[in-house]
Scaffold this active site. Structure first.
Site: not given
Ligand SMILES: [Zn+2]
Length: 228
Positions: A85, A104, A167, A220
């Site tokens: 990928e 991922h 996916h 933040y």
């Protein structure tokens, strides 16, 4: 942001960065974000990226197994094969100068929502941690293809996370730690959204309400400067 303030890009030979990629991948596996051998991790380097190799269990990866892929898509000779990928990782680095690391996953709840092509709307203010008022879902394309890389870049836009249809999910950040933490936020939000939908129709926050949160998130967790 002052771009000239960025530190120089790290090199393919950076053993410490290779080690960080491995520890992130191993944390991902041991915490349950990546069932089986799914998922992958990368970090930007000068003129390309370092990415986890394909087909090696996370527990066995050594620094030399991490693969350097150049911006033109070629890998250096004599290396392992990169994760299948790698194309969408490289496409994100090319499209987004602010991204230094990508995680991922095929984490359970994010993937379940991705399988029904569901964008996560502003059902909870923490959706804003991904940098917008929703977390969109990239349309399906075969894994590893240029078509999927294009879909992912478009769905991500200027935000820090997206789902990928049928996916999984992607989280990006300025560091591997931030990308990993965001991958967990996306998984948690996905679980909460799925549960809320089981109970009824979640009341969504308005654009104004989400803009207020996005504004607050800019500061933040940042400590005010200490006067000595
Ligand atoms: Zn995947």
């Amino acid at each position: 942001m002052n771009k000239s303030a960025k530190p120089p890009r790290r090199s393919a030979a950076d053993t410490a960065l290779r080690g960080e990629i491995i520890s992130t991948a191993q944390r991902m596996a041991s915490s349950g974000l990546t069932p089986g051998k799914s998922g992958n991790v990368s970090a930007r380097i000068d003129n390309g990226m370092l990415i986890t190799p394909t087909g090696i269990p996370y527990g066995e990866i050594k620094p030399a197994d991490i693969v350097a892929v150049r911006n033109d898509g070629t890998a250096m000779a004599g290396q392992r094969a990169p994760s299948s990928e790698w194309r969408f990782h490289l496409a994100i680095y090319k499209a987004r100068d602010d991204v230094e690391a990508i995680v991922h996953t095929h984490s359970l709840n994010a993937t379940a929502l991705a399988c029904i092509h569901r964008t996560i709307p502003a059902f909870h203010y923490m959706v804003a941690v991904a940098g917008g008022d929703r977390i969109t879902c990239a349309p399906y394309a075969t894994y590893g293809t240029e078509a999927l890389a294009k879909n992912v870049v478009r769905a991500l836009g200027d935000r820090r996370a997206c789902l990928i249809a049928n996916h999984g999910a992607i989280a990006v950040g300025e560091t591997l730690r931030k990308a990993y933490d965001l991958a967990w936020e996306v998984e948690t939000l996905s679980a909460q959204y799925a549960r809320a939908r089981q109970l009824g129709r979640p009341r969504l926050l308005s654009a104004r309400e989400m803009n207020q949160v996005l504004e607050k998130f800019k500061t933040y967790g940042k400590q005010p400067p200490v006067k000595l």
